[in-house]
Design a protein around this motif. Sequence first.
Motif, PDB file in Angstrom:
ATOM      1  N   UNK A   1       0.849  -1.197   0.000  1.00  0.00           N
ATOM      2  CA  UNK A   1       0.000   0.000   0.000  1.00  0.00           C
ATOM      3  C   UNK A   1       0.886   1.249   0.000  1.00  0.00           C
ATOM      4  N   UNK A   2       0.653   2.075  -1.018  1.00  0.00           N
ATOM      5  CA  UNK A   2       1.607   3.144  -1.326  1.00  0.00           C
ATOM      6  C   UNK A   2       1.783   4.175  -0.223  1.00  0.00           C
ATOM      7  N   UNK A   3       0.686   4.748   0.215  1.00  0.00           N
ATOM      8  CA  UNK A   3       0.804   5.828   1.186  1.00  0.00           C
ATOM      9  C   UNK A   3       1.321   5.309   2.523  1.00  0.00           C
ATOM     10  N   UNK A   4       0.982   4.081   2.843  1.00  0.00           N
ATOM     11  CA  UNK A   4       1.477   3.507   4.096  1.00  0.00           C
ATOM     12  C   UNK A   4       2.990   3.376   4.048  1.00  0.00           C
ATOM     13  N   UNK A   5       3.497   2.960   2.898  1.00  0.00           N
ATOM     14  CA  UNK A   5       4.952   2.827   2.739  1.00  0.00           C
ATOM     15  C   UNK A   5       5.623   4.186   2.895  1.00  0.00           C
ATOM     16  N   UNK A   6       5.063   5.181   2.212  1.00  0.00           N
ATOM     17  CA  UNK A   6       5.658   6.513   2.237  1.00  0.00           C
ATOM     18  C   UNK A   6       5.609   7.101   3.645  1.00  0.00           C
ATOM     19  N   UNK A   7       4.493   6.884   4.324  1.00  0.00           N
ATOM     20  CA  UNK A   7       4.333   7.409   5.670  1.00  0.00           C
ATOM     21  C   UNK A   7       5.350   6.762   6.624  1.00  0.00           C
ATOM     22  N   UNK A   8       5.536   5.457   6.446  1.00  0.00           N
ATOM     23  CA  UNK A   8       6.505   4.736   7.279  1.00  0.00           C
ATOM     24  C   UNK A   8       7.894   5.331   7.178  1.00  0.00           C
ATOM     25  N   UNK A   9       8.272   5.673   5.961  1.00  0.00           N
ATOM     26  CA  UNK A   9       9.588   6.296   5.754  1.00  0.00           C
ATOM     27  C   UNK A   9       9.671   7.624   6.484  1.00  0.00           C
ATOM     28  N   UNK A  10       8.618   8.405   6.375  1.00  0.00           N
ATOM     29  CA  UNK A  10       8.607   9.731   6.999  1.00  0.00           C
ATOM     30  C   UNK A  10       8.723   9.623   8.525  1.00  0.00           C
ATOM     31  N   UNK A  11       8.049   8.634   9.090  1.00  0.00           N
ATOM     32  CA  UNK A  11       8.117   8.453  10.545  1.00  0.00           C
ATOM     33  C   UNK A  11       9.557   8.162  10.964  1.00  0.00           C
TER      34      UNK A  11
ATOM     35  N   UNK B   1      -0.510   0.706  11.010  1.00  0.00           N
ATOM     36  CA  UNK B   1      -0.359   0.443  12.444  1.00  0.00           C
ATOM     37  C   UNK B   1       1.103   0.385  12.909  1.00  0.00           C
ATOM     38  N   UNK B   2       1.965  -0.377  12.234  1.00  0.00           N
ATOM     39  CA  UNK B   2       3.362  -0.423  12.716  1.00  0.00           C
ATOM     40  C   UNK B   2       4.015   0.964  12.752  1.00  0.00           C
ATOM     41  N   UNK B   3       3.747   1.787  11.764  1.00  0.00           N
ATOM     42  CA  UNK B   3       4.336   3.128  11.758  1.00  0.00           C
ATOM     43  C   UNK B   3       3.755   3.968  12.890  1.00  0.00           C
TER      44      UNK B   3
ATOM     45  N   UNK C   1      -5.152  -0.309  19.285  1.00  0.00           N
ATOM     46  CA  UNK C   1      -5.600  -1.690  19.494  1.00  0.00           C
ATOM     47  C   UNK C   1      -6.782  -1.994  18.577  1.00  0.00           C
ATOM     48  N   UNK C   2      -7.695  -1.022  18.483  1.00  0.00           N
ATOM     49  CA  UNK C   2      -8.840  -1.214  17.588  1.00  0.00           C
ATOM     50  C   UNK C   2      -8.388  -1.310  16.134  1.00  0.00           C
ATOM     51  N   UNK C   3      -7.380  -0.540  15.800  1.00  0.00           N
ATOM     52  CA  UNK C   3      -6.916  -0.502  14.406  1.00  0.00           C
ATOM     53  C   UNK C   3      -6.234  -1.800  13.991  1.00  0.00           C
ATOM     54  N   UNK C   4      -5.893  -2.615  14.986  1.00  0.00           N
ATOM     55  CA  UNK C   4      -5.222  -3.880  14.655  1.00  0.00           C
ATOM     56  C   UNK C   4      -6.208  -4.953  14.204  1.00  0.00           C
ATOM     57  N   UNK C   5      -7.473  -4.727  14.490  1.00  0.00           N
ATOM     58  CA  UNK C   5      -8.477  -5.725  14.129  1.00  0.00           C
ATOM     59  C   UNK C   5      -8.865  -5.552  12.659  1.00  0.00           C
ATOM     60  N   UNK C   6      -8.689  -6.602  11.860  1.00  0.00           N
ATOM     61  CA  UNK C   6      -9.051  -6.475  10.444  1.00  0.00           C
ATOM     62  C   UNK C   6     -10.535  -6.169  10.270  1.00  0.00           C
ATOM     63  N   UNK C   7     -10.841  -5.351   9.317  1.00  0.00           N
ATOM     64  CA  UNK C   7     -12.223  -5.011   8.974  1.00  0.00           C
ATOM     65  C   UNK C   7     -12.410  -5.294   7.486  1.00  0.00           C
ATOM     66  N   UNK C   8     -13.550  -5.826   7.119  1.00  0.00           N
ATOM     67  CA  UNK C   8     -13.876  -6.181   5.733  1.00  0.00           C
ATOM     68  C   UNK C   8     -12.676  -6.765   4.975  1.00  0.00           C
ATOM     69  N   UNK C   9     -12.003  -7.694   5.645  1.00  0.00           N
ATOM     70  CA  UNK C   9     -10.907  -8.450   5.012  1.00  0.00           C
ATOM     71  C   UNK C   9      -9.695  -7.617   4.626  1.00  0.00           C
TER      72      UNK C   9
END
Lengths: 687, 687
Positions: free
Chosen positions: A567-577, A668-670, A654-662
């Motif tokens: 997922x693109x934005x997640x990757x980019x955000x991780x780098x920024x963090x 979350x890790x970032x 903690x809530x964000x760790x629960x998968x929703x609609x597959x």
Amino acid sequence: MRRIFFILLFSLFIIQLGFGQYKDKDLSNLMPLPKKIELYDGKFIIDKDFVVSIQNNSSKRIEKAVTRFVRKLSNETGVFFKHGFPVKQKDHISPFKIAYKREGKLKLFEDESYILNVSSKNIELSAPTDIGVLRGLETLLQLVRSNAEHFYVPSINIIDSPRYPWRGLMIDVARHFQPLDVIKRNLDAMAAVKLNVFHWHLTDDQGFRVESKTYPKLHELGSDGQYYTHEQIREVIQYASDRGIRVLPEFDVPGHATAILTAYPEIASKDTTYQIERNAGIFHPTLDPTNEKTYELLSSLFEEMASLFPDEYFHIGGDENEGKHWDENQKIKKFKEQHGMKTNHELQTHFNIRLQKILKEYNKKIVGWEEIMSPEIEKSAIIHSWRGVNEGLPAGESLIQAIKLGYQTILSNGYYVDLMLPVEDHYLVDPHPKGVNLTKEQEKMILGGEVTMWSELVTPVTIDSRIWPRTAAVAERFWSPREVTDIESMNVRLENVSLQLEKLGITHIRNKEVILRNITKSNDIRAILALSKVCEPLKKYTRNKGGMEYQTYAPFTLFADACTSDAKDAKAFGKLVSQLIEQPNDKKIRIQLNQYLQRWSLLSSNLDDFDNPIINQIKPMAENLSKISYILNYYVKNNKITSAQLEVLDKYIEMAKVPVVDVELVLVPSFEKLIKHLKKQEKVMNK
Amino acid sequence: MRRIFFILLFSLFIIQLGFGQYKDKDLSNLMPLPKKIELYDGKFIIDKDFVVSIQNNSSKRIEKAVTRFVRKLSNETGVFFKHGFPVKQKDHISPFKIAYKREGKLKLFEDESYILNVSSKNIELSAPTDIGVLRGLETLLQLVRSNAEHFYVPSINIIDSPRYPWRGLMIDVARHFQPLDVIKRNLDAMAAVKLNVFHWHLTDDQGFRVESKTYPKLHELGSDGQYYTHEQIREVIQYASDRGIRVLPEFDVPGHATAILTAYPEIASKDTTYQIERNAGIFHPTLDPTNEKTYELLSSLFEEMASLFPDEYFHIGGDENEGKHWDENQKIKKFKEQHGMKTNHELQTHFNIRLQKILKEYNKKIVGWEEIMSPEIEKSAIIHSWRGVNEGLPAGESLIQAIKLGYQTILSNGYYVDLMLPVEDHYLVDPHPKGVNLTKEQEKMILGGEVTMWSELVTPVTIDSRIWPRTAAVAERFWSPREVTDIESMNVRLENVSLQLEKLGITHIRNKEVILRNITKSNDIRAILALSKVCEPLKKYTRNKGGMEYQTYAPFTLFADACTSDAKDAKAFGKLVSQLIEQPNDKKIRIQLNQYLQRWSLLSSNLDDFDNPIINQIKPMAENLSKISYILNYYVKNNKITSAQLEVLDKYIEMAKVPVVDVELVLVPSFEKLIKHLKKQEKVMNK
């Protein structure tokens, strides 16, 4: 100035100097990387007079390939060429000359090497075979660049050849049928990244996908009307051949055979009726290896298919046959006793040996999934290694076993793109991993590998987004020197190659928005698009627990289907963090973080405009993300945060760790990394 | 509450009350509008138990159609149905029952009517033929809506049947070959809007697109390898038949025949060699109507094709044969003299009469473009009216002429979607225009019409965006009562139908961005996307002056190819300008205008990030638009403007009128309207 890249010879040198990253713009579209590159200043400019000449004895394959090349180049550059077709060398003085010695054969170990020389005045592409020319044309197309005035190819010398002779992509058309246009555009994409084996997984529990003239019930009763006719098969083979790609058919037996038994229950191991399977998983229906009718049918069927598929190899499957119906059948039990067989594996080996003999009559050598391995199988067989950590085994173990038993082998463990893992996970898997010592002879037994695309959870709309662009990275693993492993370089080039693939008709980019428009029932997809760029479908088949959540007729136009791995934005955000933690005072980083967090903090309210059950399932996740982003953005903007805020964050995370609609929110890790950092800093900040 | 819409009977009533606009959300996806609608409160909820039952004697066509329907409904709603396939009525109690009396024939005048009743508990769809059921299923799918909890169909009674029996789409596959997947997805789209004739323009100067077993050189030399095999033709016919669509083949003779003559120059009117034409236009090559070999070839060819295409009609083309080569040929001249023929039209009539006789032997009636009209042609022929204002003739004149001569007729003048005109222009063309008085018998001679998609300037990537969504509006013209003419209603519904068409695989939305990514070589297309929404390709073939600017192998991935008619933002902006002039003090209008103008005023600088020859050609236009927008935005924000600014605006507007890269900035009329208004106001404002 001369810039030289000898990947093979000077790899350490290159990596140390950062050349391995190929940040040089002129090379940033290349994938797989060629073996040896010399780059010069100077440009061959592409203008309306561009024309390609081919040496006199031009093959049909070359003529077609060059015509396609000229079309692509015209579409890429917008230049109106005077010549729409290649010319004969003798009739025409052309700045682009193609020469080759002979027509290549679509056979294992065929020569695919080529030499490409581009100066400001000429392009010369030469190769021992026309297939080598095809490979060179793809490289040349990847070298096209532009400045404000022109499109051009930089002056360059390239000497190139593949590391492995077997570089495959398997597509499963049984679980979800894939029409001809899907297959064709994927062949185009394969050719673009120099893959050369299309492994066609044609039969499984969920469908038998080839017209059979000898046993017509196979396609009539076993396919829901979704199968390829002989003419269509020939069309695909021709299409592949035009691109220098072999077609390896797979008829999976004795397990994965429900569709066959739906048509011909008389060769089943259990006396019952069968229906095409609608779920996913490992099922019990299996052919009866003690019944002569089984061999009669397979012999006639394989004779028919052997004449349809020209490749010298024929994949017989052989995987995941657990033999429950063998154990339940008294006749089969007796047969085992009579022949002194102790295990079902021995019985299956008996079956495989007979198939090997049958296929030998039709001039075919067999390939089989690693379960076929047994010292009794003739050494002409290729062992297809697939099991690994997911199956409770060491990764690629069978590959080494096969070599030690004297078999040639290909690797798929590590290349299961349907597991939805990040590209790096696949890219770094080497068919010959470090630490495994092999003799030169043994090393040659590794023929290469195959990406596998199982189709339980994909339709023609989504399959491309699962195969591509990650398969291009694996294609580099198979083609380029072993030393090419720089992740950052790969990611930069993959982004560009991804855009190139789109031009071939690959739908991995465009169909994301198609699905999102289907979900919103609207042209306005900004909010859900932003969300889809930080979510990934559940990995390692957890999306379809037990294989029973999704049927073959389930909807595959859900949010999870619009999401992809990496997922693109997640990757980019991780780098920024990471950068923020290292350089907490860098304003630029904060500005960029703010842009993401601001967008996400508004997501929830932006989604409120839409109101339907599909969207409503997604909303809680969006709301949670918005809350987290709002607080973190407060920190990013003000450089302070309270204990109360941190506490709330923990709850939301903690809530964000629960998968929703597959899908899972892969931010979350970032987030956790940043929060951990903030907790350390808390006191300092809040003073 | 009961809301009734009798379009046919109470049309005036409806339009006056605004019902004609169908702003009722429950009906806003419907196109073409049914004849009679009764809408009730109440909903049939679509949940996992949804299942369709078909009466016992179910046809193959129905079984397949219902299975497709269930898939689409599942994809639309995201609901996981327990039943993936229809069930037999006797085996199952189902809330959705389908009944019909007999299998429909794919013939002119076949009954396509249906009755659809939906209550909160049941859906009943009944029709005299299974083809009627197909039409009803499409209506039902268009009725699916949602609230927060459910997807549902509103309680409704519909009685529906078509106004015209011949509702066609012609696709030209000669100028640019269109592969099978293009044809198939367009057949799906045709079925969705209840079109029932696929007119396949298979041959022209630029290509002969069918495999011929009797005269194989036709496809071998006349197609560049791009043709349909017999099996593929049969596949398309079956695909169309499954959707209740007839397939009308066209073999265009004696003109438009360069491809035929490339293969068989011996039947040409001029003794020379021929090559496949690469340009567009009207060319001289034509068959020799005085040569018996011509009839020999056509007779055998038509015999072959007549057995391949089951439809009772066969289109022989016959258009635009100017006869220059006839005039130059002494033998032909003499033939004319011998037979007392004064004009080339008489000679062509001689030719047509022979073809009509040949085709009669193979049980085919002929259709021909209006030029074939001549009293000597048997009255079983259908006259295809196509010429109009563009050709210097009154619109649809030949239609009325044909009727008066006693021929059945179909209309295409007014439905040339490749002219790139606004949807309204096509929508308001009626096959039986107001003011033309016909007897009831004469009225019946108008069978309907056909949208024509000529392919000089389209490829498989762009063709859908030229056909759709406008063709859906024409489909309504052919199906719905004559009184359905409300433009606003049509536009609202067309927007929704456009999204429905995308789900069928139509690429009109998605491929815009594909082309823009190709131009920017980037995923960031925001700036150029905004520009593309206010630009339209040049209209009425002015994009390709003299047919010589674009060759068949020219690039069609240019900015003009990403643009479509009815440019969205330009349309919306135009409305806002009108509103502003009427309500100069409405703040909301100013806010919306500001949003557009702000975006456009930044366009130029946003495009600066990109630097390649294609983008650079576009930049002057973007720059000009940015300047205009900046000044107008100043007015919108401050409600004042200076004479100096107005003067500068005039200059920029003149520049904006000049087409750039084959597109026109269609904002110009709205800008001019606003500026004219400002000039009137100038003194008042600047006091």
